[in-house]
Design an enzyme around this catalytic site. Structure first.
Site, PDB file in Angstrom:
ATOM      1  N   ASP A 189       0.850  -1.045   0.102  1.00  0.00           N
ATOM      2  CA  ASP A 189       0.105   0.064  -0.003  1.00  0.00           C
ATOM      3  C   ASP A 189       0.959   1.283  -0.089  1.00  0.00           C
ATOM      4  O   ASP A 189       1.299   1.647   0.991  1.00  0.00           O
ATOM      5  CB  ASP A 189      -1.094   0.126   1.133  1.00  0.00           C
ATOM      6  N   HIS A 194       0.321   8.146   3.762  1.00  0.00           N
ATOM      7  CA  HIS A 194       0.862   7.273   4.766  1.00  0.00           C
ATOM      8  C   HIS A 194       2.380   7.705   4.883  1.00  0.00           C
ATOM      9  O   HIS A 194       2.974   7.207   5.792  1.00  0.00           O
ATOM     10  CB  HIS A 194       0.584   5.928   4.722  1.00  0.00           C
TER      11      HIS A 194
END
Length: 290
Positions: A189, A194
């Protein structure tokens, strides 16, 4: 209109081949916080190839590549800005224990598209089948801000239910590493939310947030280790709603209620922010060892 619900729901499910080995499993386990203390026999089941057992939540990254919340955005009829996308919820049904190495086919399709007025919710369902039959079924709920209002079906309520009123049977605190998101993203991911402070700011966050699926995996590990005697094969179903975000470096407080035989309920909050909700409506169903 960026989301054409009829076209998206009618799209044929693409089928992809996926494969993984023990190194992928070990990296995932480290990414969700396994391995502390490093010599603990219980932790070695997650980190040492000669003793390796696969936490079922590994299914969300098996085969690498983008997670369901990102794959949903490539469905025909869906064209939205990633900065307006949030992972709303995740569910997993395990048909048989996951092997530490394997090959399988994964077929994904949009099972539902809901019109929330000021937002849209996409539900991407993925069915994974190995040589011996079905392995797991997962669903990712994708919340897209600003994309509702076309008059479609509203779907179920998105409001998280409050946790049980009684005191939990178990409370566990799980510290997150400062580099937790950087480690977890190596399992596939690569959403810049993030890792990239500028992208996180554009999405409305003060700094990069932890992947919801990292918290998802860490929480299931907590339940397996404390309620299921460390036996990953007992997990049958696992679902949650992402009620808020966690930040790397924070501490997760995991509260567990033994609701019925074969069922536990869980709520997760951020200790440093007065137990601000992170996971809600979280349920683990389990059975005998297999």
């Amino acid at each position: 209109m960026p989301i054409d619900a009829a076209r998206a729901l009618a799209a044929a499910p693409p089928v992809r081949e996926i494969a993984w080995d023990h190194k992928d499993v070990q990296l995932y386990h480290l990414g969700i916080g396994a391995g502390t203390p490093a010599t603990d026999p219980l932790e070695l089941r997650y980190t040492l190839e000669s003793r390796l057992r696969v936490l079922p939540a590994f299914a969300t990254v098996a085969g690498g590549g983008a997670p369901g919340v990102i794959r949903a955005l490539s469905v025909p009829g869906v064209d939205v800005d990633l900065a307006r996308v949030l992972h709303g919820g995740q569910s997993l049904r395990v048909h048989r224990p996951l092997p530490s190495a394997g090959r399988a086919t994964a077929a994904s399709r949009l099972a539902a598209v809901y019109d929330k007025g000021t937002a849209a919710v996409l539900v991407l369902r993925t069915e994974v089948t190995g040589a011996e039959g079905p392995l797991w079924t997962e669903e990712a709920e994708v919340f897209v801000r600003g994309e509702g209002g076309w008059g479609g079906e509203r779907g179920p309520s998105g409001r998280p239910a409050p946790p049980p009123a009684e005191e939990p049977d178990l409370v566990v605190e799980r510290p997150l590493r400062e580099d937790q998101a950087l480690l977890y993203r190596l399992s596939g991911d690569l959403n810049p939310l993030h890792a990239d402070p500028e992208f996180a700011a554009r999405a409305g966050f003060a700094r990069p947030v932890l992947h919801g699926l990292c918290t998802y995996g860490s929480t299931l590990k907590t339940v397996v280790d404390t309620v299921l005697d460390g036996d990953v094969t007992r997990v049958r179903e696992y679902r949650t709603r992402f009620a808020g975000v966690a930040y790397p470096g924070e501490t997760l407080r995991v509260r567990v209620w033994r609701a019925d035989e074969g069922l536990v309920r869980v709520a997760v909050g951020a200790v440093e922010r007065d137990d601000a909700p992170v996971l809600a409506d979280t349920v683990v169903r389990y059975g005998p060892a297999t």
